[in-house]
Design a protein around this motif. Structure first.
Motif, mmCIF file in Angstrom:
data_model
loop_
_atom_site.group_PDB
_atom_site.id
_atom_site.type_symbol
_atom_site.label_atom_id
_atom_site.label_comp_id
_atom_site.label_asym_id
_atom_site.label_seq_id
_atom_site.Cartn_x
_atom_site.Cartn_y
_atom_site.Cartn_z
ATOM 1 N N CYS A 1 -1.729 -4.371 6.378
ATOM 2 C CA CYS A 1 -1.647 -5.286 5.228
ATOM 3 C C CYS A 1 -1.274 -6.690 5.689
ATOM 4 O O CYS A 1 -1.802 -7.682 5.187
ATOM 5 N N CYS B 1 3.191 -3.354 5.885
ATOM 6 C CA CYS B 1 2.771 -2.645 7.092
ATOM 7 C C CYS B 1 1.881 -3.597 7.898
ATOM 8 O O CYS B 1 1.447 -4.636 7.397
ATOM 9 N N CYS C 1 0.820 -1.226 0.000
ATOM 10 C CA CYS C 1 0.000 0.000 0.000
ATOM 11 C C CYS C 1 0.850 1.271 0.000
ATOM 12 O O CYS C 1 0.304 2.360 -0.078
HETATM 13 ZN ZN LIG Z 1 0.387 -1.787 3.660
#
Ligand SMILES: [Zn+2]
Length: 266
Positions: free
Chosen positions: A59, A56, A43
């Motif tokens: 995600c 992250c 992302c």
């Molecule tokens: Zn992410």
């Protein structure tokens, strides 16, 4: 680290949109500076910590690619209707997989999507690999791998892999031997998943050579989380590792880290 399977394996380092060819830099001083920013490879948002080699936390929690069944394919739960992203699962898991034997630090069994041969073998630093079975899905490949695990390793000893001097093996013979050891398991799996779901293959193996000038005798690891600047003479590249005279760096582990890369004569 995108690679191409030529002789020897051709490595590039992806820095932003640039692909830096690495093989020509052997023998040169290289410097990798991490500026402290990590961007999620899915992302693009910044994250303080990288999860599952580049994601992250949101995600990591949400994507099928980060689910625990990716590490343990025999736990695939697509058939229960609980896949985190069924469309991703259709494209990545419910497709033909290859169960293979590789010699990375000795004999090991592994599985990969058919389209990931030989990339997966190179990732593991295998000096040779050979397909053993073609199976209908990732789940089934996982079940076959489980049957193999009582006879053969499923992991690479990366320290041994990076020291070079990995003894050669007769993989076609190992393939025949292992197939007979797991014959009953395969019969059982065919009974429940269909005769065509698991197909033996007689494909040839493939030898892989890596660009390495000097093998390290003692393996020290660089860690960009602890040392923001890594510097040394690039002596080789194998698997996912840069081999510097000052230590080895697992590039895959630091996917998503914003770095500056410099190279020049010593
Ligand atoms: Zn992410």
């Amino acid at each position: 680290m995108p690679v191409q399977a030529t002789e020897p394996v051709e490595y590039h380092l992806a820095i932003g949109d640039t692909r830096v060819p690495l093989n020509g830099l052997l023998g040169q001083q290289v410097r990798i500076e991490f500026g402290g920013v990590i961007r999620c490879i899915h992302c693009d948002r910044t994250t303080r910590k990288s999860f599952n080699q580049g994601y992250c936390y949101p995600c990591f929690r949400r994507l099928a690619a980060c689910d625990s069944c990716i590490v343990s394919p025999e736990k695939c739960h697509f058939h229960l209707g609980t896949c985190r992203e069924p469309a991703w699962g259709e494209a990545h898991c419910m497709v033909e997989h290859v169960v293979y034997l590789a010699n990375s630090s000795g004999l090991k069994v592994g599985i990969t999507r058919a389209s990931q041969v030989p990339t997966r073998w190179i990732d593991q630093g295998a000096i040779e690999a050979i397909p053993m079975l073609r199976v209908a899905s990732r789940y089934l490949a996982g079940l076959v791998e489980v049957a193999c695990k009582s006879h053969v390793a499923d992991r690479t000893n990366w320290r041994a892999m990076l020291k070079g001097a990995v003894p050669e093996l007769d993989l076609p013979t190992e393939r025949t031997r292992l197939l007979s050891l797991i014959a009953d398991d395969l019969d059982a799996l065919r009974r429940s998943h269909g005769e065509d779901a698991i197909r033996p293959v007689s494909e040839d193996g493939r030898a892989l050579r890596y660009p390495v000038q000097v093998w390290p005798d003692r393996i020290k690891t660089h860690n960009l989380d602890k040392t923001l600047e890594v510097e040394g003479v690039l002596e080789g590249i194998k698997g996912q590792y840069l081999i510097l005279d000052t230590g080895v760096l697992n590039v895959r582990k630091f996917t998503g880290y914003e770095v500056r890369f410099r190279a020049g004569p010593r």
